[in-house]
Design a protein around this motif. Structure first.
Motif, PDB file in Angstrom:
ATOM      1  N   PRO A 215       0.839  -1.211   0.000  1.00  0.00           N
ATOM      2  CA  PRO A 215       0.000   0.000   0.000  1.00  0.00           C
ATOM      3  C   PRO A 215       0.872   1.259   0.000  1.00  0.00           C
ATOM      4  CG  PRO A 215      -0.642  -1.509   1.776  1.00  0.00           C
ATOM      5  CD  PRO A 215       0.596  -2.069   1.172  1.00  0.00           C
ATOM      6  N   ASP A 216       0.362   2.318  -0.586  1.00  0.00           N
ATOM      7  CA  ASP A 216       1.138   3.561  -0.666  1.00  0.00           C
ATOM      8  C   ASP A 216       1.488   4.120   0.710  1.00  0.00           C
ATOM      9  OD1 ASP A 216      -0.582   4.742  -3.636  1.00  0.00           O
ATOM     10  OD2 ASP A 216       1.217   3.509  -3.400  1.00  0.00           O
ATOM     11  N   ASP A 217       0.641   3.801   1.697  1.00  0.00           N
ATOM     12  CA  ASP A 217       0.892   4.358   3.041  1.00  0.00           C
ATOM     13  C   ASP A 217       1.732   3.396   3.908  1.00  0.00           C
ATOM     14  OD1 ASP A 217      -2.378   3.667   4.566  1.00  0.00           O
ATOM     15  OD2 ASP A 217      -0.965   2.408   3.456  1.00  0.00           O
ATOM     16  N   TRP A 218       2.205   2.312   3.305  1.00  0.00           N
ATOM     17  CA  TRP A 218       3.090   1.409   4.045  1.00  0.00           C
ATOM     18  C   TRP A 218       4.386   2.148   4.382  1.00  0.00           C
ATOM     19  CZ3 TRP A 218       8.015  -0.551   2.981  1.00  0.00           C
ATOM     20  CH2 TRP A 218       8.442  -1.609   3.804  1.00  0.00           C
ATOM     21  N   VAL A 219       4.901   1.908   5.588  1.00  0.00           N
ATOM     22  CA  VAL A 219       6.159   2.557   5.990  1.00  0.00           C
ATOM     23  C   VAL A 219       7.138   1.510   6.506  1.00  0.00           C
ATOM     24  CG1 VAL A 219       5.118   4.783   6.566  1.00  0.00           C
ATOM     25  CG2 VAL A 219       5.315   3.020   8.332  1.00  0.00           C
ATOM     26  N   CYS A 220       8.379   1.877   6.519  1.00  0.00           N
ATOM     27  CA  CYS A 220       9.449   0.997   7.011  1.00  0.00           C
ATOM     28  C   CYS A 220       9.141   0.577   8.452  1.00  0.00           C
ATOM     29  CB  CYS A 220      10.796   1.727   6.949  1.00  0.00           C
ATOM     30  SG  CYS A 220      12.143   0.791   7.707  1.00  0.00           S
ATOM     31  N   PRO A 221       9.091  -0.731   8.737  1.00  0.00           N
ATOM     32  CA  PRO A 221       8.769  -1.178  10.091  1.00  0.00           C
ATOM     33  C   PRO A 221       9.855  -0.837  11.099  1.00  0.00           C
ATOM     34  CG  PRO A 221       9.380  -3.048   8.714  1.00  0.00           C
ATOM     35  CD  PRO A 221       9.303  -1.854   7.805  1.00  0.00           C
ATOM     36  N   LEU A 222      11.030  -0.518  10.599  1.00  0.00           N
ATOM     37  CA  LEU A 222      12.135  -0.214  11.513  1.00  0.00           C
ATOM     38  C   LEU A 222      12.203   1.261  11.871  1.00  0.00           C
ATOM     39  CD1 LEU A 222      14.535  -1.502  12.975  1.00  0.00           C
ATOM     40  CD2 LEU A 222      15.924  -0.986  10.989  1.00  0.00           C
ATOM     41  N   CYS A 223      12.051   2.122  10.877  1.00  0.00           N
ATOM     42  CA  CYS A 223      12.267   3.544  11.158  1.00  0.00           C
ATOM     43  C   CYS A 223      11.099   4.439  10.728  1.00  0.00           C
ATOM     44  CB  CYS A 223      13.536   4.029  10.471  1.00  0.00           C
ATOM     45  SG  CYS A 223      13.383   4.181   8.694  1.00  0.00           S
ATOM     46  N   GLY A 224      10.089   3.866  10.070  1.00  0.00           N
ATOM     47  CA  GLY A 224       8.938   4.682   9.695  1.00  0.00           C
ATOM     48  C   GLY A 224       9.109   5.446   8.395  1.00  0.00           C
ATOM     49  N   ALA A 225      10.200   5.193   7.679  1.00  0.00           N
ATOM     50  CA  ALA A 225      10.402   5.887   6.398  1.00  0.00           C
ATOM     51  C   ALA A 225       9.355   5.439   5.382  1.00  0.00           C
ATOM     52  CB  ALA A 225      11.809   5.582   5.872  1.00  0.00           C
ATOM     53  N   GLU A 226       9.085   6.285   4.391  1.00  0.00           N
ATOM     54  CA  GLU A 226       8.057   5.988   3.397  1.00  0.00           C
ATOM     55  C   GLU A 226       8.598   5.080   2.295  1.00  0.00           C
ATOM     56  OE1 GLU A 226       6.679   9.779   2.081  1.00  0.00           O
ATOM     57  OE2 GLU A 226       6.021  10.356   4.087  1.00  0.00           O
ATOM     58  N   LYS A 227       7.674   4.574   1.493  1.00  0.00           N
ATOM     59  CA  LYS A 227       8.057   3.671   0.395  1.00  0.00           C
ATOM     60  C   LYS A 227       9.111   4.307  -0.515  1.00  0.00           C
ATOM     61  CE  LYS A 227       5.425   0.931  -2.156  1.00  0.00           C
ATOM     62  NZ  LYS A 227       4.284   0.514  -3.011  1.00  0.00           N
ATOM     63  N   SER A 228       8.951   5.613  -0.712  1.00  0.00           N
ATOM     64  CA  SER A 228       9.863   6.304  -1.630  1.00  0.00           C
ATOM     65  C   SER A 228      11.293   6.354  -1.102  1.00  0.00           C
ATOM     66  CB  SER A 228       9.362   7.731  -1.894  1.00  0.00           C
ATOM     67  OG  SER A 228       9.236   8.435  -0.675  1.00  0.00           O
ATOM     68  N   ASP A 229      11.461   6.020   0.179  1.00  0.00           N
ATOM     69  CA  ASP A 229      12.810   5.989   0.755  1.00  0.00           C
ATOM     70  C   ASP A 229      13.490   4.642   0.558  1.00  0.00           C
ATOM     71  OD1 ASP A 229      11.624   8.038   3.429  1.00  0.00           O
ATOM     72  OD2 ASP A 229      12.983   8.625   1.798  1.00  0.00           O
ATOM     73  N   PHE A 230      12.853   3.731  -0.184  1.00  0.00           N
ATOM     74  CA  PHE A 230      13.437   2.418  -0.458  1.00  0.00           C
ATOM     75  C   PHE A 230      13.962   2.356  -1.874  1.00  0.00           C
ATOM     76  CE2 PHE A 230      12.286  -0.610   2.999  1.00  0.00           C
ATOM     77  CZ  PHE A 230      11.675   0.289   3.839  1.00  0.00           C
ATOM     78  N   GLU A 231      14.976   1.531  -2.065  1.00  0.00           N
ATOM     79  CA  GLU A 231      15.466   1.286  -3.413  1.00  0.00           C
ATOM     80  C   GLU A 231      15.780  -0.198  -3.574  1.00  0.00           C
ATOM     81  OE1 GLU A 231      19.060   3.440  -4.105  1.00  0.00           O
ATOM     82  OE2 GLU A 231      20.270   2.034  -2.973  1.00  0.00           O
ATOM     83  N   PRO A 232      15.706  -0.705  -4.823  1.00  0.00           N
ATOM     84  CA  PRO A 232      15.991  -2.111  -5.041  1.00  0.00           C
ATOM     85  C   PRO A 232      17.378  -2.469  -4.537  1.00  0.00           C
ATOM     86  CG  PRO A 232      15.132  -1.105  -7.041  1.00  0.00           C
ATOM     87  CD  PRO A 232      15.405   0.001  -6.074  1.00  0.00           C
ATOM     88  N   LEU A 233      17.483  -3.651  -3.977  1.00  0.00           N
ATOM     89  CA  LEU A 233      18.739  -4.066  -3.367  1.00  0.00           C
ATOM     90  C   LEU A 233      19.668  -4.672  -4.398  1.00  0.00           C
ATOM     91  CD1 LEU A 233      20.073  -4.345  -0.531  1.00  0.00           C
ATOM     92  CD2 LEU A 233      19.199  -6.669  -0.501  1.00  0.00           C
ATOM     93  N   GLU A 234      20.880  -4.205  -4.381  1.00  0.00           N
ATOM     94  CA  GLU A 234      21.944  -4.821  -5.179  1.00  0.00           C
ATOM     95  C   GLU A 234      22.835  -5.602  -4.239  1.00  0.00           C
ATOM     96  OE1 GLU A 234      23.452  -2.287  -8.696  1.00  0.00           O
ATOM     97  OE2 GLU A 234      23.124  -0.913  -7.043  1.00  0.00           O
ATOM     98  N   ASP A 235      23.529  -6.585  -4.780  1.00  0.00           N
ATOM     99  CA  ASP A 235      24.443  -7.298  -3.902  1.00  0.00           C
ATOM    100  C   ASP A 235      25.783  -6.584  -3.855  1.00  0.00           C
ATOM    101  OD1 ASP A 235      25.596  -7.804  -6.309  1.00  0.00           O
ATOM    102  OD2 ASP A 235      25.274  -9.973  -6.253  1.00  0.00           O
TER     103      ASP A 235
END
Ligand code: FE
Length: 235
Positions: A215-235
């Motif tokens: 959901p658009d209002d989902w936030v980081c369970p650790l720090c509360g940051a918004e979805k837009s603060d995430f990026e795809p993980l690279e190794d």
């Protein structure tokens, strides 16, 4: 031998250190809190100069320390540990009282608290070391165990898989990575990794939910940051 890992053998607790001045309240999560004398009882804390609470401690001459419960909610650590009082009101929705000095004292997930009057300050370069005499204190939960830095790192924060194998095929250098439904995403604020295979149980997100489908209002369970603060993980 000169191994940086030698530092990992030093043990710490985790605390919320708070202060206020002229109506402005601040607080942060810190591990450098030590009782340095018994008579009079004094604490030492080391506070980063980047920390918004530093000026509140300097100006008011007081700070408070809340000893965190081993089972402290990760959201509380996210709010006080990963966000700045410059950006948000950290105390909104948090159980706290005002000490006799005016310091906000966090009671949530708190085992014991101490209110201190600053008696000395020393400039350490990146940090200020404050010595404070304890003027008030209370024990709230005698039977509970306090949170240690090691437990936080290995157990609480450990919910985010570290060194997780990537599901993203790396493209040629300079070309953006294309995420898939199985892609893990990393929080740029706190480093938490969202894994679609696990979902986010605490937020009611079932396993198998792609990051895109959160959901658009989902936030980081650790720090509360918004979805837009995430990026795809690279190794
Ligand atoms: Fe985060």
């Amino acid at each position: 031998m000169d191994s940086m890992e030698a530092f990992y053998k030093v043990t710490y607790g985790l605390y919320i250190i708070t202060a206020s001045h002229e109506g402005k309240q601040g607080g942060y999560v810190g591990n450098t809190v030590f009782q340095v004398t018994a008579d009079p009882p004094q604490f030492a804390i080391s506070c980063s100069k980047d920390n918004a609470s530093l000026s509140l401690i300097k100006k008011s001459g007081y700070f408070a320390v809340s000893v965190l419960d081993k089972q402290t909610k990760i959201d509380l650590i996210g709010t006080f540990g990963y966000k700045s009082s410059r950006d948000i009101e950290k105390f909104e929705g948090v159980d706290y009282i005002k000490g006799s000095s005016g310091c906000p004292i966090v009671l949530e997930d708190c085992l014991a608290w101490f209110e201190c009057k600053v008696t000395q300050a020393h400039d350490l370069g990146s940090h200020l070391l404050f010595i404070g005499e304890i003027i008030n204190k209370d024990l709230l939960k005698a039977s509970k165990s306090p949170l240690t830095y090691a437990y936080y790192q290995t157990e609480l924060k450990g919910r985010a898989p570290k060194n997780a194998p990537t599901y993203i095929e790396k493209k040629e250098s300079g070309i953006p990575v294309e995420a898939t439904a199985a892609s893990k995403y990393k929080c740029l604020v706190c480093g938490h990794v969202y894994d679609p295979a696990e979902g986010d149980e605490d937020s009611g997100i079932p396993p198998g939910t792609a990051f895109e489908d959160l959901p658009d209002d989902w936030v980081c369970p650790l720090c509360g940051a918004e979805k837009s603060d995430f990026e795809p993980l690279e190794d």
